[in-house]
Design a protein around this motif. Structure first.
Motif, mmCIF file in Angstrom:
data_model
loop_
_atom_site.group_PDB
_atom_site.id
_atom_site.type_symbol
_atom_site.label_atom_id
_atom_site.label_comp_id
_atom_site.label_asym_id
_atom_site.label_seq_id
_atom_site.Cartn_x
_atom_site.Cartn_y
_atom_site.Cartn_z
ATOM 1 N N LEU A 520 61.321 -7.234 117.440
ATOM 2 C CA LEU A 520 62.252 -6.186 117.046
ATOM 3 C C LEU A 520 62.154 -4.979 117.976
ATOM 4 N N SER A 521 60.946 -4.600 118.377
ATOM 5 C CA SER A 521 60.798 -3.459 119.285
ATOM 6 C C SER A 521 61.414 -3.768 120.643
ATOM 7 N N CYS A 522 61.240 -4.992 121.108
ATOM 8 C CA CYS A 522 61.853 -5.393 122.370
ATOM 9 C C CYS A 522 63.367 -5.380 122.256
ATOM 10 N N LEU A 523 63.891 -5.835 121.111
ATOM 11 C CA LEU A 523 65.332 -5.810 120.880
ATOM 12 C C LEU A 523 65.846 -4.373 120.859
ATOM 13 N N ALA A 524 65.104 -3.461 120.217
ATOM 14 C CA ALA A 524 65.494 -2.049 120.199
ATOM 15 C C ALA A 524 65.474 -1.462 121.606
ATOM 16 N N PHE A 525 64.474 -1.835 122.386
ATOM 17 C CA PHE A 525 64.391 -1.357 123.771
ATOM 18 C C PHE A 525 65.619 -1.790 124.572
ATOM 19 N N ILE A 526 66.020 -3.051 124.406
ATOM 20 C CA ILE A 526 67.197 -3.550 125.135
ATOM 21 C C ILE A 526 68.456 -2.803 124.704
ATOM 22 N N ILE A 527 68.573 -2.546 123.404
ATOM 23 C CA ILE A 527 69.761 -1.833 122.910
ATOM 24 C C ILE A 527 69.794 -0.402 123.436
ATOM 25 N N PHE A 528 68.656 0.294 123.401
ATOM 26 C CA PHE A 528 68.618 1.666 123.917
ATOM 27 C C PHE A 528 68.926 1.702 125.404
ATOM 28 N N ALA A 529 68.373 0.735 126.146
ATOM 29 C CA ALA A 529 68.632 0.701 127.585
ATOM 30 C C ALA A 529 70.101 0.430 127.866
ATOM 31 N N THR A 530 70.696 -0.499 127.116
ATOM 32 C CA THR A 530 72.122 -0.788 127.289
ATOM 33 C C THR A 530 72.972 0.422 126.943
ATOM 34 N N ALA A 531 72.617 1.117 125.842
ATOM 35 C CA ALA A 531 73.364 2.320 125.462
ATOM 36 C C ALA A 531 73.243 3.404 126.521
ATOM 37 N N THR A 532 72.067 3.506 127.162
ATOM 38 C CA THR A 532 71.889 4.486 128.234
ATOM 39 C C THR A 532 72.832 4.203 129.390
ATOM 40 N N VAL A 533 72.908 2.948 129.804
ATOM 41 C CA VAL A 533 73.783 2.583 130.928
ATOM 42 C C VAL A 533 75.245 2.816 130.573
ATOM 43 N N LEU A 534 75.645 2.379 129.369
ATOM 44 C CA LEU A 534 77.045 2.523 128.973
ATOM 45 C C LEU A 534 77.465 3.986 128.885
ATOM 46 N N THR A 535 76.614 4.803 128.250
ATOM 47 C CA THR A 535 76.978 6.220 128.108
ATOM 48 C C THR A 535 76.875 6.985 129.423
ATOM 49 N N TYR A 536 76.144 6.432 130.387
ATOM 50 C CA TYR A 536 76.069 7.087 131.699
ATOM 51 C C TYR A 536 77.362 6.878 132.475
#
Length: 595
Positions: A520-536
């Motif tokens: 779950l923590s790895c899944l959260a990390f992937i989601i946060f990283a994806t959100a960072t790229v998208l919002t950038y």
């Protein structure tokens, strides 16, 4: 009575082989268990099938009544279900809502299985959007009973009842039902879908499915990444080898027990045979179950058969599926019924799970499966005190953080306040939305590095999760106290439950960043990283616009969709601190399976 086996390599293809097989039972003192006479034909199967075990919803028309009866008895005794019924409760229309007090709820019943929906306020058109899953057995009724209830205080009234004949439904096709209540008191809408069942079996140790190379490879191929978007409800495949137990409680007056084992995964349940008059039973059975949610917890419970009476509890273990390491034989100490402490004895299992990580990740953001109706929650003074303590711990952490921020404004520490002030200026001057998920990525990465460099000590072992029922039963003997709290018991239980939910919510957020469940923590990390790229790269207004359009048009695109909150569904899979303690108590000695 006994069992036997046939070596298929010794049979001739496409020829009737008359066989006389002697029966044997290693747990019996009898030398002669009789013979089994049968005709067996070995033939190639036409077509291909991805599953190991599959049964149709009805007996084949080619079977005569006696054969159908024997097949039904076999499936009933082995607890194997033949199909799965999925019910989606959508909404009510024009229900009687003369008063604003009270609630509506709907009850579904199939045989002995029963679900109850959540309570909804008394409005004319209440929205439920809930989904329930029933397992249908060969000998269970084909009638699904649906009841609509109105509740005010402790008084309940049935507004109407309808029945759905499942035998008339088409397989793998969802059908909409609109039921009109008695005396024109409105309607209720729900959908029913009937699916064939596969992936469930109970067999001897010598024919374990995943021990056969081509069958194992078949499962691995089916759950590989390239098949991530086929049959989304089929997340994985679990094999449980129930080997033996030792040192059990003597439940009978002769100093022995008649133990059997029950394996639960969500609402799925299969039990082994009974081994009589022993405290060291050997079952040597293999149970396979379909995995619908990789975050489910496998419950293995040992009971003592007691004739016509209810079986006596001997011990249980709880094993999260994500903690299973394939090919390992584990010996776990048995725990009490509420997992609060050790019972007597241990159990030896061998577990293996195969799942598709993409399906498992997508399932994480969908509502968790509702369990069958259980007993109403009881008031526990100790549980209430524990939940209050947990909420106080969270409040102290929040107040400590606020006090730290306040100290920066008051310049109690010049160096810290100066750094905080410079950080504030730089961040606010250069602020963009992508920095928020980037900050979360940094936080979860920092916690991961902390764990890797200096593993955090578990501060949960001191949490008191001892057996609460014994002490509460002693308190219940004081009739005066029971009479005093009888009128306010519902309110106290509600407060107790709300405190538990608040504490669990905060603890689950903390445990997500603490890498308590790496998946779950790895899944959260992937989601946060994806959100960072998208919002950038994408302006935030476009993202909000897409989100709003999706929310406003969701019901237009799929009128019977089940509402859900992806964040809350994700957090529901993260264990709370109490669950971490309970699951950690099942960690026993592990040894790799010998070659």
């Amino acid at each position: 009575m006994g069992s036997t086996g046939v070596l298929l390599s010794g049979l001739e293809m496409d020829k009737v082989n008359e066989m006389s097989l002697p029966l044997s039972d290693p747990n019996s003192l009898e030398d002669d268990m009789g013979l089994l006479l049968l005709d067996m034909t070995l033939a190639l199967r036409e077509g291909s099938s991805r599953k190991l075990h599959r049964w149709s919803r009805k007996p084949s028309s080619r079977l005569n009544p006696n054969q159908s009866s024997r097949l039904s008895d076999s499936l009933r005794k082995s607890q194997l279900w033949t199909s799965v019924v999925t019910v989606t409760l959508v909404e009510g229309r024009d229900l009687p809502a003369e008063t604003s007090t009270g609630n509506f709820f709907v009850s579904f019943k199939l045989g002995e299985l029963r679900f109850k929906s959540r309570n909804r306020n008394k409005v004319a058109n209440p929205q439920w959007r809930e989904r329930f899953t029933f397992n249908q057995f060969m000998d269970s009724p084909d009638v699904l009973e649906v009841e609509v209830w109105s509740k005010e205080g402790r008084k309940s009234e049935c507004l109407g009842l309808c029945e759905v004949n499942l035998s008339q439904l088409s397989v793998n096709q969802r059908q909409l039902f609109t039921h009109t209540l008695d005396h024109g008191r409105g309607r209720v809408l729900f959908l029913v879908e009937l699916n064939t069942c596969s992936g469930v079996s109970l067999c001897d140790l010598c024919v374990a499915p995943l021990d056969v190379p081509f069958q194992r490879q078949e499962q691995l191929d089916y759950y590989r990444l390239t098949n991530s978007f086929r049959i989304m409800r089929d997340v994985g495949f679990l094999q449980v080898k129930v080997l033996k137990a030792s040192g059990l409680i003597a439940a009978d007056i002769n100093g022995k027990s008649d133990p059997f084992c029950v394996v639960d995964l969500g609402n799925d349940r299969i039990q082994t045979h009974v081994v009589y008059k022993t405290l060291h039973p050997e079952w040597n059975r293999v149970i396979t179950l379909p995995v619908k949610d990789i975050h489910d917890v496998l419950m293995v419970t040992v009971f003592d058969e007691d004739g016509d009476k209810a079986p006596d509890f001997l011990g249980k273990v709880a094993i999260p599926l994500l903690s299973i390491r394939g090919g390992q034989q584990i010996t776990l100490p048995l725990l009490k019924q509420d997992l609060s402490g050790l019972s007597k004895g241990s159990i030896t299992l061998e577990l293996e799970v195969i799942f598709n990580p993409v399906k498992a990740s997508l399932r994480t953001f969908q509502p968790k499966e509702r369990l069958f109706i259980e007993d109403n929650p009881k008031f526990s003074k100790k549980a209430l005190a524990r939940n209050v303590m947990r909420v106080q711990t969270l409040l102290r952490a929040i107040m400590s953080a606020l006090q730290y921020i306040k100290s920066c404004f008051q310049w109690e520490n010049t160096q810290r306040s100066l750094l905080a002030f410079l950080f504030f200026l730089v961040v606010v001057w250069n602020w963009d939305f992508y920095m928020l998920p980037l900050f979360l990525v940094g936080l979860i990465s920092w916690k991961y590095m902390q764990i890797q460099w200096a593993p955090a000590t578990q501060d949960l072992e001191n949490m008191d999760v001892a057996d609460e029922e014994d002490e509460d039963e002693k308190e219940s003997e004081k009739k005066g106290l029971l009479e005093k709290i009888h009128m306010v018991q519902d309110t106290v239980v509600l407060v107790q439950t709300i405190l538990d939910e608040i504490a669990c919510f905060g603890e689950r957020i903390k445990n997500t960043f603490n890498w308590s469940v790496p998946f779950l923590s790895c899944l959260a990390f992937i989601i946060f990283a994806t959100a960072t790229v998208l919002t950038y790269f994408i302006p935030i207004r476009y993202i909000v616009l897409v989100w709003g359009i999706n929310k406003f048009t969701k019901k237009l695109r799929n009128p019977y969709s089940v509402d859900n909150n992806e964040v809350l569904d994700f957090l529901s899979r993260v264990p709370s601190d109490v669950q971490k303690v309970q699951y950690s108590m099942t960690r026993g000695s592990r040894k790799k399976r010998s070659s």
